[in-house]
Motif scaffolding. Structure first.
Motif, PDB file in Angstrom:
ATOM      1  N   ALA A   1       0.826  -1.212   0.000  1.00 52.13           N
ATOM      2  CA  ALA A   1       0.000   0.000   0.000  1.00 52.13           C
ATOM      3  C   ALA A   1       0.856   1.256   0.000  1.00 52.13           C
ATOM      4  O   ALA A   1       0.424   2.312  -0.489  1.00 52.13           O
ATOM      5  N   ASP A   2       2.076   1.159   0.526  1.00 51.94           N
ATOM      6  CA  ASP A   2       2.981   2.311   0.549  1.00 51.94           C
ATOM      7  C   ASP A   2       3.419   2.733  -0.845  1.00 51.94           C
ATOM      8  O   ASP A   2       4.036   3.795  -1.002  1.00 51.94           O
ATOM      9  N   ASN A   3       3.121   1.927  -1.876  1.00 46.03           N
ATOM     10  CA  ASN A   3       3.520   2.272  -3.233  1.00 46.03           C
ATOM     11  C   ASN A   3       2.620   3.304  -3.884  1.00 46.03           C
ATOM     12  O   ASN A   3       2.936   3.806  -4.971  1.00 46.03           O
ATOM     13  N   ILE A   4       1.503   3.633  -3.257  1.00 48.29           N
ATOM     14  CA  ILE A   4       0.613   4.639  -3.826  1.00 48.29           C
ATOM     15  C   ILE A   4       1.316   5.997  -3.831  1.00 48.29           C
ATOM     16  O   ILE A   4       2.081   6.326  -2.915  1.00 48.29           O
ATOM     17  N   LEU A   5       1.080   6.778  -4.863  1.00 48.74           N
ATOM     18  CA  LEU A   5       1.696   8.099  -4.980  1.00 48.74           C
ATOM     19  C   LEU A   5       0.721   9.178  -4.526  1.00 48.74           C
ATOM     20  O   LEU A   5      -0.386   9.296  -5.074  1.00 48.74           O
ATOM     21  N   LEU A   6       1.094   9.921  -3.537  1.00 49.63           N
ATOM     22  CA  LEU A   6       0.388  11.088  -3.012  1.00 49.63           C
ATOM     23  C   LEU A   6      -0.906  10.735  -2.286  1.00 49.63           C
ATOM     24  O   LEU A   6      -1.350  11.477  -1.421  1.00 49.63           O
TER      25      LEU A   6
END
Length: 418
Positions: free
Chosen positions: A248-253
């Motif tokens: 989930a930390d791969n989402i941008l912004l």
């Protein structure tokens, strides 16, 4: 109105031009030979050789950090870059555009340029350390996955790829194509645009997420040729994403911010494309000029035929006009921001490819049968630039923007719809 370039602008433009003349143009036969031999989908050794020379001369990451006036989400990440303005970089991009493989030698090739800007502006410190740092060092390459075969992707709200939260992960399903760079074995990560909430407001449905290309479920189905050119080892892939799981930390912004990121990414990219296109037009008019003064037909030099005088005069006029419009757009972006310059960006995005295609077509005609071969690079240049009437928004979308601005000026005369 002062059209004189400043010292910093001419300094970088002259250095890039000189480097290309010394180190890149003479190696073009070597580059072609290396691309043609063995497995064509491997990185080209001569590019790595020239990259080290460009680094040594501090002609590296010229556009970074992006000069936008917009602070990054996390500014604790530090790296070396020349931080050229849009105007300064535009002049350098024109020089790079004269030779297809030149931009990568300066670590200034698409889609890495746009992806680096996105990571710098919107990425977390961890995302920057993992992906931006090796991109800045030229150790890996990247891709940008937005366009889809099933929908009209020039309207990003049509994108159908789903990005769904499942605990500490996101699950991605969809199909993308024209994913440039996915043929290169050094391409390690992609920025993928998809929908996280189809029920949200129209421009809040999309998100962008980082997807390592070795993630299970990511499959490059095929490489797509452009008018018969496969552009190896870079290439343009059709990519399927089947139950692809990433942290989930791969989402941008954050969720719902994809459209916002896309708008911030595309403005500078369009200017870069347009200036490289002007460089390709300059290369074509040079080739045309050499051919016209050296070729005899019907006991006269081609350059003595009135039709060719008209064509080459028109070509020079169109290049000069287009360059001024592009530099105006870049200058407005620097002084007033991308949003204020959106109309000029649309105008140059329509004008530059059309101008270059016309000049390259005349250059092909001047070369006769040789013009449609690979001997003079004109056919390949035409094929490359023809794609720019579609990439980063087709002509029709940008013309609509321009026309609506004009109609808005006459709103008081607007008839009511029946």
């Amino acid at each position: 109105m002062d059209f004189t370039l400043g010292q910093r602008e001419t300094h970088f433009q002259d250095r890039v031009r000189d480097f290309i003349a010394r180190e890149i143009r003479p190696r073009t036969p070597q580059y072609r030979a290396q691309v043609a031999q063995g497995d064509r989908w491997q990185h080209v050794p001569v590019i790595e050789e020239v990259k080290s020379l460009a680094k040594a001369e501090r002609l590296w990451n010229l556009f970074m950090p992006p000069h936008s006036g917009q602070p990054p989400v996390d500014d604790s990440f530090r790296f070396e870059g020349e931080q050229l303005t849009n105007l300064e970089y535009a002049l350098c991009a024109e020089e790079m555009g004269r030779i297809e493989w030149a931009p990568e030698c300066f670590n200034c090739s698409a889609p890495d340029t746009g992806n680096m800007e996105v990571l710098h502006r919107y990425g977390t410190l961890a995302q920057k350390e993992q992906w931006l740092r090796p991109l800045m060092h030229g150790e890996i390459r990247s891709a940008f996955l937005m366009t889809e075969p099933a929908v009209a992707s020039s309207d990003a709200t049509n994108v159908e790829t789903r990005i769904e939260r499942d605990g500490d992960e996101y699950v991605i399903n969809g199909r993308k194509w024209w994913s440039s760079g996915t043929g290169d074995p050094r391409c390690k990560v992609a920025i993928v645009m998809g929908k996280t909430d189809p029920e949200a407001s129209r421009h809040a449905q999309q998100s962008m997420i980082l997807v390592p290309l070795d993630t299970p479920g990511v499959t490059i189905e095929r490489m797509l040729p452009v008018f018969g050119y496969d552009h190896a080892p870079h290439g343009h892939g059709e990519v399927s994403l089947t139950d692809v799981r990433v942290p989930a930390d791969n989402i941008l912004l954050g969720e719902g911010r994809g459209f916002e990121i896309a708008q911030g990414r595309l403005g500078p990219g369009r200017i870069h494309h347009c200036m490289r296109t002007i460089g390709a037009a300059e290369e074509a008019i040079d080739a045309m000029g050499r051919r016209l003064v050296s070729r005899i037909a019907f006991r006269k030099r081609l350059s003595d035929q009135s039709i060719w005088e008209q064509r080459i005069a028109r070509a020079r006029i169109d290049i000069e006009m287009t360059r001024l419009l592009c530099l105006k757009a870049a200058d407005m972006m620097d002084k007033a921001g991308n949003k204020a310059a959106h109309l000029e960006i649309s105008m140059i995005k329509v004008q530059a490819p059309g101008m270059a295609l016309s000049i390259i077509d005349d250059a092909i005609q001047a070369h006769g049968g040789a013009g449609v071969s690979d001997d003079f690079d004109l056919a390949a240049a035409w094929a490359n630039i023809r794609t720019l009437r579609l990439a980063d928004g087709p002509d029709e979308v940008h013309n609509r923007t321009i026309a609506r601005h004009e109609f808005a000026r006459h709103a008081e005369h607007m008839a009511e719809r029946p």
